[in-house]
Motif scaffolding. Structure first.
Motif, mmCIF file in Angstrom:
data_model
loop_
_atom_site.group_PDB
_atom_site.id
_atom_site.type_symbol
_atom_site.label_atom_id
_atom_site.label_comp_id
_atom_site.label_asym_id
_atom_site.label_seq_id
_atom_site.Cartn_x
_atom_site.Cartn_y
_atom_site.Cartn_z
ATOM 1 N N GLY A 192 0.783 -1.230 0.000
ATOM 2 C CA GLY A 192 0.000 0.000 0.000
ATOM 3 C C GLY A 192 0.815 1.281 0.000
ATOM 4 N N TRP A 193 2.028 1.222 -0.507
ATOM 5 C CA TRP A 193 2.884 2.415 -0.595
ATOM 6 C C TRP A 193 3.139 3.045 0.783
ATOM 7 C CZ3 TRP A 193 4.813 4.729 -5.271
ATOM 8 C CH2 TRP A 193 4.487 4.005 -6.429
ATOM 9 N N GLU A 194 3.075 2.216 1.821
ATOM 10 C CA GLU A 194 3.206 2.748 3.173
ATOM 11 C C GLU A 194 4.655 2.797 3.665
ATOM 12 O OE1 GLU A 194 0.828 0.171 5.554
ATOM 13 O OE2 GLU A 194 -1.062 1.164 5.032
ATOM 14 N N LYS A 195 5.479 1.869 3.172
ATOM 15 C CA LYS A 195 6.775 1.640 3.820
ATOM 16 C C LYS A 195 7.953 2.086 2.965
ATOM 17 C CE LYS A 195 4.450 -2.470 5.445
ATOM 18 N NZ LYS A 195 3.941 -1.884 6.685
ATOM 19 N N PRO A 196 8.973 2.622 3.589
ATOM 20 C CA PRO A 196 10.190 2.923 2.830
ATOM 21 C C PRO A 196 10.794 1.641 2.247
ATOM 22 C CG PRO A 196 10.261 3.946 5.004
ATOM 23 C CD PRO A 196 9.095 3.009 5.004
ATOM 24 N N ILE A 197 11.344 1.776 1.059
ATOM 25 C CA ILE A 197 12.043 0.668 0.414
ATOM 26 C C ILE A 197 13.533 1.011 0.370
ATOM 27 C CG2 ILE A 197 12.256 -0.753 -1.647
ATOM 28 C CD1 ILE A 197 9.456 -1.084 -0.909
ATOM 29 N N TYR A 198 14.326 0.170 1.020
ATOM 30 C CA TYR A 198 15.776 0.341 0.979
ATOM 31 C C TYR A 198 16.342 -0.593 -0.093
ATOM 32 C CZ TYR A 198 15.474 1.830 6.019
ATOM 33 O OH TYR A 198 15.189 2.425 7.220
ATOM 34 N N VAL A 199 17.482 -0.217 -0.636
ATOM 35 C CA VAL A 199 18.260 -1.125 -1.461
ATOM 36 C C VAL A 199 19.662 -1.191 -0.856
ATOM 37 C CG1 VAL A 199 19.327 -1.509 -3.718
ATOM 38 C CG2 VAL A 199 16.945 -0.753 -3.586
ATOM 39 N N ALA B 150 20.262 2.289 -8.124
ATOM 40 C CA ALA B 150 19.272 2.039 -7.072
ATOM 41 C C ALA B 150 18.289 3.197 -6.956
ATOM 42 C CB ALA B 150 19.974 1.809 -5.733
ATOM 43 N N VAL B 151 18.792 4.411 -7.061
ATOM 44 C CA VAL B 151 17.917 5.588 -7.004
ATOM 45 C C VAL B 151 16.976 5.603 -8.204
ATOM 46 C CG1 VAL B 151 17.841 8.115 -7.074
ATOM 47 C CG2 VAL B 151 19.542 6.947 -5.651
ATOM 48 N N HIS B 152 17.519 5.325 -9.382
ATOM 49 C CA HIS B 152 16.674 5.273 -10.579
ATOM 50 C C HIS B 152 15.607 4.203 -10.454
ATOM 51 C CE1 HIS B 152 18.292 8.275 -13.248
ATOM 52 N NE2 HIS B 152 19.536 7.866 -13.032
ATOM 53 N N ALA B 153 15.953 3.105 -9.760
ATOM 54 C CA ALA B 153 14.984 2.010 -9.593
ATOM 55 C C ALA B 153 13.881 2.362 -8.603
ATOM 56 C CB ALA B 153 15.707 0.741 -9.142
ATOM 57 N N GLY B 154 14.080 3.425 -7.838
ATOM 58 C CA GLY B 154 13.022 3.878 -6.943
ATOM 59 C C GLY B 154 13.305 3.720 -5.471
ATOM 60 N N ASP C 42 14.072 4.408 -1.720
ATOM 61 C CA ASP C 42 13.947 5.548 -0.815
ATOM 62 C C ASP C 42 15.231 5.748 -0.026
ATOM 63 O OD1 ASP C 42 11.119 6.025 -1.347
ATOM 64 O OD2 ASP C 42 10.782 4.162 -0.244
ATOM 65 N N VAL C 43 15.901 4.641 0.248
ATOM 66 C CA VAL C 43 17.118 4.639 1.053
ATOM 67 C C VAL C 43 18.090 3.666 0.392
ATOM 68 C CG1 VAL C 43 18.117 4.055 3.305
ATOM 69 C CG2 VAL C 43 15.848 5.105 3.191
ATOM 70 N N VAL C 44 19.355 4.047 0.321
ATOM 71 C CA VAL C 44 20.380 3.139 -0.192
ATOM 72 C C VAL C 44 21.338 2.820 0.948
ATOM 73 C CG1 VAL C 44 22.166 2.752 -1.919
ATOM 74 C CG2 VAL C 44 20.195 4.170 -2.485
ATOM 75 N N GLN D 95 18.009 8.761 1.226
ATOM 76 C CA GLN D 95 18.970 8.730 2.319
ATOM 77 C C GLN D 95 20.019 7.641 2.086
ATOM 78 O OE1 GLN D 95 15.429 9.040 3.233
ATOM 79 N NE2 GLN D 95 16.025 11.188 2.982
ATOM 80 N N LEU D 96 21.189 7.867 2.660
ATOM 81 C CA LEU D 96 22.298 6.923 2.559
ATOM 82 C C LEU D 96 22.632 6.383 3.944
ATOM 83 C CD1 LEU D 96 24.715 5.612 1.000
ATOM 84 C CD2 LEU D 96 26.016 7.691 1.540
ATOM 85 N N ILE D 97 22.591 5.073 4.069
ATOM 86 C CA ILE D 97 23.046 4.410 5.297
ATOM 87 C C ILE D 97 24.356 3.704 4.957
ATOM 88 C CG2 ILE D 97 22.567 2.648 7.030
ATOM 89 C CD1 ILE D 97 19.597 3.142 6.636
ATOM 90 N N VAL D 98 25.349 3.898 5.803
ATOM 91 C CA VAL D 98 26.668 3.314 5.577
ATOM 92 C C VAL D 98 26.970 2.323 6.689
ATOM 93 C CG1 VAL D 98 29.133 3.830 5.647
ATOM 94 C CG2 VAL D 98 27.613 5.243 4.254
ATOM 95 N N SER D 99 27.529 1.196 6.320
ATOM 96 C CA SER D 99 27.921 0.198 7.317
ATOM 97 C C SER D 99 29.243 -0.435 6.904
ATOM 98 C CB SER D 99 26.824 -0.867 7.460
ATOM 99 O OG SER D 99 26.507 -1.433 6.211
ATOM 100 N N GLY D 100 29.828 -1.152 7.848
ATOM 101 C CA GLY D 100 31.102 -1.805 7.577
ATOM 102 C C GLY D 100 32.210 -1.256 8.452
ATOM 103 N N GLY D 101 32.323 -1.782 9.646
ATOM 104 C CA GLY D 101 33.435 -1.393 10.515
ATOM 105 C C GLY D 101 33.175 -0.183 11.388
#
Lengths: 449, 240
Positions: free
Chosen positions: A225-232, A246-250, A252-254, A302-308
């Motif tokens: 229902g278009w309610e939730k953010p989609i991360y890639v 990923a942004v072109h694919a739609g 919301d968060v990478v 938005q950008l989430i970064v992980s790794g160390g």
């Protein structure tokens, strides 16, 4: 074994190429005929956040009063398309770690700790457990190539959906969970025979390439229902191109996961030789977002970064380079009690030591965290573990605030590359900040003051 | 929205946005539209190859799609019975949990991918990766299937009245495959198996459910896992 000084006095010198660890690896390979499988992330020394320093305020910048003046930490994720974006109190999230790789009680503790600190936790490759959903204020549901346990009811129970294309420890690789951990419950959730060595696909089964991903994201939005953010989520290898796609694919968060990011189990050669360091990935990802006009905008990506990520300084540096939030995995496990010295004798008994244990695939974790053994799992108290994680998250946040205030920022995400310098040429080139004491950014013509 | 009869509602995808159509089929409230009673059959007209048509339903509803659809038609279906009067694109009935999907024409790649339950029938051919990572669904294909079908198939049954392409059942777990025609090649760890009475009975039931009860189950060959890759072993290194 041997005392280095004694060996040196005898005229014996180790080879830098064939050092003792390498010789041991070759001998192990020759004996077993199978590659070494382990958990965790890259152990090799890599350019990292330690190679960066902040420029605190003095004459040319105006600091905030520590402990008095507010320095915000809240972050909104996924407002681009979702009716209900995630509103987190802190910019530190818990990365995806599966029930299967971790015990049910450990997953519960991650939910408890994250919720107490006002942030999100993430399911992992194995489906959603009631314990985790019940204890998680904000739960991100991972959508992986294996689709283990994937069902639309749980999808709708999630607060966000994270489409996983890869992880930093093994970009281009699929999941792995050895038979010791495929308990009756894990097998049931994954529709697998109990006790087998689970290997899962590295590619999604019903889409191929970025154009298909656009359609897949639209389908997930229609179902929820278009309610939730989609991360890639991508493992860091070519982040500039991957983030743009990923942004072109739609998305919301990478989520970009560097090679220091951990995993439950994979080949050591994969962990150590595939992917790029987190530090090198962030500027590329940020550049991609900036060029698309979606970086640091209310309706942007938005950008989430992980790794160390280990300390508040790491958090602050990631934000300064342009991340909107970070995710922690290995550090979260340590906070729960993984590798605790009180279990050292038992770690030694299984061929490891406290602070070194990474054989998560064996399922014999004395701390009861990365196991499906009921007896070991009972050692772990999810309430106490959650409290420890919440403490750690608070410390990370306060440390990041301390640095941000010193740099004169009223919000931690106001930190910027201009606040940073590098200690090494490599870090300067990767992070695209000047070498300390100079105005030189490798690869760029030097600016003039 | 036009009433075709006392018991059927038509939704024209040329006039009503897909998002609205899916929301109504899922039982969500949509401003300006009457809710669809659960027991009311629905016909969707003018799909024109749209993606994600009739996805995410969780009602025992009859839905007919009058035309061709794009990707992921009836994706994640629960309980609904969907008939597609045309061809279906990639991932038809992907991750279906229950209910049924009938494709009167052909299906593209990854038909029934990762589906946990229900029945998917494709009266024509299905392309590559049919039943990939299936987790309990039953799939019956009237024609032939493409390469890498039932890759890593975990559970469920795949029935093929025609031929199968290369690498059938590669890295298969506990799913069962029945093929009447030829198999171009078998994937790693997939082997032909004996048709015991329980398999003949199972196959007859599936064929009947799909509308192919005149087929002789004995004319099919059963394929499944040799289970040699269930545990890492150096002797199998080339198969991993």
């Amino acid at each position: 074994m041997h005392d280095d000084l004694t060996l040196a006095r005898r005229g014996l010198r180790p080879s830098a190429t064939f050092d003792p660890a390498t010789i041991a690896d070759i001998q192990r390979a020759a004996t077993t005929g199978i590659y070494d499988i382990r958990g965790g992330g890259a152990k090799r020394a890599l350019p990292h956040f330690d190679d960066l320093l902040f420029l605190g305020a003095s004459m040319s910048r105006y600091p905030l009063e520590g402990y008095r003046e507010r320095c915000g930490t809240e972050v909104t994720l996924g407002a681009r398309h979702a009716t209900y974006p995630l509103e987190l109190a802190i910019p530190v999230t818990i990365a995806g770690m599966s029930f299967g790789a971790l015990s049910g009680r450990a997953k519960e503790a991650l939910g408890r700790g994250a919720s107490e600190a006002g942030t999100s936790t993430t399911t992992g490759d194995g489906g959603m457990t009631p314990e985790e959903r019940g204890q998680s204020k904000h739960l991100v549901y991972q959508y992986l190539p294996s689709r283990y346990g994937m069902n639309p009811d749980d999808l709708r129970k999630a607060d966000a959906i994270e489409i996983v294309l890869g992880q930093g420890a093994k970009p281009g690789g699929g999941g792995m969970l050895l038979g010791q951990k495929i308990s009756e419950r894990v097998a049931g959730m994954r529709t697998l025979p109990q006790g087998i060595d689970q290997r899962s696909a590295s590619r999604h089964p019903d889409w191929t390439g970025p154009d298909d991903l656009t359609i897949k994201i639209a389908e997930l939005r229609e179902i929820t229902g278009w309610e939730k953010p989609i991360y890639v989520k991508v493992g860091a290898s070519r982040p500039y191109y991957d983030v743009k796609l990923a942004v072109h694919a739609g998305a919301d968060v990478v989520v970009v996961d560097g090679m220091q990011g951990g995993t439950a189990a994979t080949q050591d050669v994969f962990i150590e030789n595939v992917g790029i360091p987190t530090l090198a990935a962030i500027p590329q990802a940020v550049q991609a977002l900036q060029e698309l006009g979606v970086h640091r905008k209310a309706d942007g990506v938005q950008l989430i970064v992980s790794g160390g990520i280990r300390t508040g300084a790491d958090v602050a540096k990631a934000l300064a380079l342009g991340a909107d939030a970070v995710a922690i995995g290995t550090a979260a496990l340590v906070a729960l009690g993984d590798n605790d010295p009180r279990w050292d004798a038992e770690y030694q008994a299984i061929g490891s030591a406290a602070g070194y244990y990474d054989d998560y695939q064996d399922g014999r974790d004395p701390a009861g965290i990365s196991t499906q053994d009921d007896e070991l799992a009972q050692r772990f108290d999810p309430v106490e573990g959650g409290r420890r994680l919440a403490n750690y998250l608070r410390v990370l946040t306060m440390e990041a605030q301390t640095i941000a205030r010193a740099c004169g920022k009223v919000h931690v995400t106001h930190l910027e590359p201009e606040d940073l310098v590098a200690l090494t040429v490599e870090a300067a080139a990767m992070a695209r900040v000047p070498v300390a004491g100079t105005d030189w950014i490798p690869g760029r013509p030097g600016p003039s003051f | 929205m036009d009433a075709l009869s006392a018991t059927t509602v038509e939704l024209d995808l040329a006039a009503v946005p897909l998002r609205t159509v899916n929301a109504l089929l899922q039982g969500r409230e949509v401003a300006g539209h009457d809710a669809l009673p659960v027991d009311t059959p629905v016909t969707l007209t003018n799909p024109r190859g749209a993606h994600a048509v009739a996805v995410g339903m969780d009602t025992p509803r009859q839905v007919t799609v009058a035309g061709h659809v794009g990707y992921y038609a009836a994706g994640m279906n629960q309980r609904a019975d969907v008939v597609i009067e045309g061809n279906a694109g990639v991932g038809v009935a992907e991750n279906m949990m229950s209910g049924s999907v009938l494709v009167k024409g052909n299906a593209s790649q990854s038909a029934g991918a990762t589906a946990h339950g229900g029945l998917l029938v494709v009266e024509g051919d299905a392309a590559a990766r049919c039943g990939i990572s299936m987790k309990g669904v039953d799939i019956v294909v009237g024609g032939s299937i493409g390469h890498m079908s039932a890759f890593m198939a975990q559970a469920g049954r795949l029935v093929v009245r025609g031929d199968a392409g290369e690498a059938l059942g590669d890295s298969i777990y506990e799913a069962r495959i029945y093929v009447r025609g030829t198999v171009a090649s078998l994937g790693a760890d997939c082997v032909a198996k004996e048709m015991r009475p329980e398999h003949l009975e199972e196959l007859a039931t599936l064929l009947k459910a799909a509308g192919f009860e005149d087929d002789d189950p004995a004319s099919y060959t059963r394929y499944g896992s040799a289970r040699t890759l269930y545990h890492f072993h150096v002797d199998n290194a080339a198969a991993y």
